[in-house]
Design a protein around this motif. Structure first.
Motif, short mmCIF file in Angstrom:
data_model
loop_
_atom_site.label_atom_id
_atom_site.label_comp_id
_atom_site.label_asym_id
_atom_site.label_seq_id
_atom_site.Cartn_x
_atom_site.Cartn_y
_atom_site.Cartn_z
N ALA A 148 0.69 -1.25 0.01
CA ALA A 148 -0.01 0.03 -0.10
C ALA A 148 0.76 1.02 0.27
O ALA A 148 1.92 1.20 0.31
CB ALA A 148 -0.99 0.01 1.10
N LYS A 157 -0.13 8.66 1.72
CA LYS A 157 -0.50 9.87 0.86
C LYS A 157 0.20 11.01 1.39
O LYS A 157 0.79 10.96 2.64
CB LYS A 157 -1.92 10.20 1.05
CG LYS A 157 -2.89 9.48 0.41
CD LYS A 157 -4.43 10.07 0.54
CE LYS A 157 -5.62 9.37 -0.25
NZ LYS A 157 -6.86 9.95 -0.10
N GLU A 194 -2.51 16.99 -3.44
CA GLU A 194 -2.28 15.69 -2.81
C GLU A 194 -1.41 14.87 -3.57
O GLU A 194 -1.93 14.59 -4.92
CB GLU A 194 -3.68 14.82 -2.73
CG GLU A 194 -3.87 13.74 -2.06
CD GLU A 194 -5.20 12.89 -1.98
OE1 GLU A 194 -5.21 11.86 -2.27
OE2 GLU A 194 -6.17 13.90 -1.89
N ILE A 250 0.72 10.83 -4.22
CA ILE A 250 0.97 9.44 -3.73
C ILE A 250 2.51 9.54 -3.28
O ILE A 250 3.33 9.70 -3.93
CB ILE A 250 0.65 8.49 -4.73
CG1 ILE A 250 -0.81 8.67 -5.14
CG2 ILE A 250 0.89 7.10 -4.45
CD1 ILE A 250 -1.87 8.61 -4.19
N PRO A 285 0.37 4.24 4.84
CA PRO A 285 -0.47 3.26 4.18
C PRO A 285 -1.32 2.91 5.13
O PRO A 285 -0.90 2.30 6.36
CB PRO A 285 0.48 2.49 3.50
CG PRO A 285 1.82 2.97 3.49
CD PRO A 285 1.75 4.04 4.70
N LEU A 325 -11.23 1.94 3.03
CA LEU A 325 -11.67 2.34 1.80
C LEU A 325 -11.12 3.63 1.61
O LEU A 325 -11.19 4.53 2.38
CB LEU A 325 -13.04 2.31 1.75
CG LEU A 325 -13.69 0.71 2.00
CD1 LEU A 325 -15.25 0.80 1.93
CD2 LEU A 325 -13.35 -0.16 0.81
N SER A 326 -11.03 4.04 0.21
CA SER A 326 -10.53 5.55 0.05
C SER A 326 -11.56 6.49 0.50
O SER A 326 -11.13 7.58 0.98
CB SER A 326 -10.28 5.70 -1.58
OG SER A 326 -11.58 5.33 -2.40
N ASN A 327 -12.83 6.18 0.35
CA ASN A 327 -13.66 7.24 0.67
C ASN A 327 -13.72 7.23 2.35
O ASN A 327 -14.53 8.45 2.83
CB ASN A 327 -15.08 7.04 0.31
CG ASN A 327 -15.51 5.62 0.73
OD1 ASN A 327 -15.12 4.94 1.35
ND2 ASN A 327 -17.03 5.21 0.24
N GLN A 328 -13.06 6.53 3.07
CA GLN A 328 -13.11 6.43 4.48
C GLN A 328 -11.68 7.34 4.79
O GLN A 328 -11.70 7.89 6.11
CB GLN A 328 -13.13 5.18 5.28
CG GLN A 328 -14.39 4.54 4.88
CD GLN A 328 -14.29 3.10 5.63
OE1 GLN A 328 -13.39 2.36 5.54
NE2 GLN A 328 -15.60 2.71 6.20
N LEU A 329 -10.87 7.51 3.99
CA LEU A 329 -9.52 8.32 4.31
C LEU A 329 -9.90 9.94 4.16
O LEU A 329 -10.78 10.19 3.56
CB LEU A 329 -8.65 7.86 3.38
CG LEU A 329 -8.13 6.20 3.47
CD1 LEU A 329 -7.31 6.10 2.11
CD2 LEU A 329 -7.41 6.06 4.78
N GLN A 340 -9.53 13.76 2.84
CA GLN A 340 -9.23 14.13 1.30
C GLN A 340 -8.59 15.33 1.50
O GLN A 340 -8.40 15.98 0.31
CB GLN A 340 -10.86 14.23 1.00
CG GLN A 340 -11.63 13.19 0.86
CD GLN A 340 -10.92 11.78 0.14
OE1 GLN A 340 -10.32 12.11 -0.97
NE2 GLN A 340 -10.70 10.63 0.87
N TRP A 379 -9.52 5.87 10.50
CA TRP A 379 -8.30 5.74 9.96
C TRP A 379 -7.64 6.39 11.04
O TRP A 379 -6.22 6.18 11.32
CB TRP A 379 -8.09 6.61 8.73
CG TRP A 379 -8.56 8.05 8.66
CD1 TRP A 379 -9.93 8.71 8.19
CD2 TRP A 379 -7.89 9.18 9.10
NE1 TRP A 379 -9.93 10.00 8.73
CE2 TRP A 379 -8.57 10.37 9.13
CE3 TRP A 379 -6.46 9.46 9.77
CZ2 TRP A 379 -8.06 11.62 9.46
CZ3 TRP A 379 -5.96 10.64 9.95
CH2 TRP A 379 -6.79 11.74 9.98
#
Length: 391
Positions: free
Chosen positions: A19, A22, A73, A75, A215, A220-224, A226, A364
């Motif tokens: 993983a 960000k 943002e 990676i 990581p 899920l990405s929508n729980q991280l 933004q 998270w």
């Protein structure tokens, strides 16, 4: 913990290298810019380029301390580097400044006038008197060297680039790991000299705020989060949920207590936790996030009851001195009474401040908090093992 089951599942899915984290970067602005600022409004942009993508911020007005306040943002990877490039829009006044840098053409030098030819031969030698030679016309003085005007265009490249900063993430990764870190980088630009060549120099600095989210496999990405603000708020909230705000003794009826039971209680974040007096371990937890109201039974005895309920509905609970109750959905209630009026008032103040005002505790952020706790324990464990090792 409300996420204990999920956290165990996520921790079991962790695989090193599978993983990516960000990196949130906020360009706060430019500080101490050492270039001539035009009187006319001059548009400035900042472009982030990581070698794969580039994003340009909206225009802001150029000044010695320009506010940009734009977030990016990225990676995370092992060789993460990016540049931040400042560019100036080439409006009419900037074009005029560029033209002023072109030196004027050198003046044409007139060739000296040729001396008149004398008549030759012996006759001219005897008959004519010697004449003075005409004085040569002195050459004109050399033109003074052209002095370049000190304007903004002198610091710009052809495409309007003013300066650039290079950021290597590995240099700051440890300092922004799960925390907000503000730093500045030098802005490197150039200035055109009278010789025609540029001189590289530092023109100011660019101020950044950075946050590394490690990581979190399985989330899920929508729980991280933004944004950088989401990161900061989430960690602030999870810290709120770890604080003990009040503790004392109450007698409880309801919940896991079928009869009146005296308990030592603590309000830890959003939970009311009962502890065993002997073992000091938690024996029961009431989630105050689910409570919808806190009511003083003294007020209930004084005020008229609603038509839908009567005193008998409480089975005599409201007649207990110094009592109050927490109300939950579905007409579920837990009753308490305190040892004194002063203690009751303190408990009511705490519950009224909490019920309906509890901040969220994102999953998270809870995962990160637990990791931090594990890391904090590692050095002490290593030290204790080294002390007990063979000498």
């Amino acid at each position: 913990n409300e996420y204990s089951k999920q956290i165990k599942e996520y921790r079991s899915m962790e695989k090193p290298g599978k993983a990516h984290g960000k990196v949130f970067v906020r360009v706060v602005g430019v500080r101490g810019l050492q270039v001539p600022i035009p009187q006319q409004a001059t548009a400035l942009t900042c472009t982030l380029n990581n070698g794969i993508h580039f994003v340009t911020t909206p225009e802001t007005r150029l000044s010695r301390d320009s506010r940009i306040d734009q977030e990016f943002e990225l990676i995370e990877h092992n060789k993460l580097e990016f540049t931040l490039t400042l560019k100036v829009r080439r409006d009419a006044h900037i074009t005029a400044q560029s033209q002023a840098l072109v030196p004027p053409p050198a003046p044409r030098v007139q060739p000296p006038a040729a001396a008149p030819k004398s008549r030759g031969g012996m006759l001219s030698f005897f008959s004519s008197s010697p004449k003075k030679q005409p004085r040569a016309t002195p050459p004109p003085p050399p033109a003074p060297p052209y002095k370049l005007p000190d304007n903004l265009a002198r610091y710009l490249k052809q495409d309007g680039t003013l300066a650039r900063a290079l950021i290597s993430f590995k240099d700051v990764a440890a300092r922004c790991d799960t925390r907000l870190f503000e730093t500045s980088y030098p802005l490197i630009g150039q200035r055109i000299e009278a010789s025609g060549g540029p001189t590289t120099m530092e023109l100011g600095e660019i101020v950044l705020q950075m946050f590394r989210l490690p990581p979190l496999p399985g989330v899920l990405s929508n729980q991280l989060p933004q944004s950088l603000e989401d990161c900061h708020r989430g960690l602030r909230h999870v810290a709120w949920h770890k604080v003990t705000y009040f503790e004392g003794t109450l007698t409880q009826h309801g919940g896991d207590c079928m009869t009146w039971r005296r308990r030592r209680l603590r309000v830890i974040g959003a939970n009311l936790v009962a502890f065993n007096d002997v073992t000091k371990k938690a024996t029961a937890t009431i989630n105050l996030k689910k409570a919808i109201a806190v009511e003083d039974n003294q007020d209930t005895r004084t005020d008229a009851l609603s038509p839908a309920r009567s005193v008998n509905d409480y089975d005599g609970m409201i007649t207990v001195e110094r009592s109050f109750r927490l109300v939950f959905p579905g007409n579920q209630e837990i009753f308490f009474f305190a040892d004194s009026d002063d203690e009751k008032a303190k408990w009511l103040d705490v519950f009224r401040a909490l019920v309906g005002h509890i901040p969220p505790n994102p999953l998270w952020a809870e995962l990160i908090w637990q990791r931090q706790q594990d890391m904090a324990k590692q050095p002490s464990t290593q030290m204790s093992s080294s002390k007990t090792g063979p000498r």
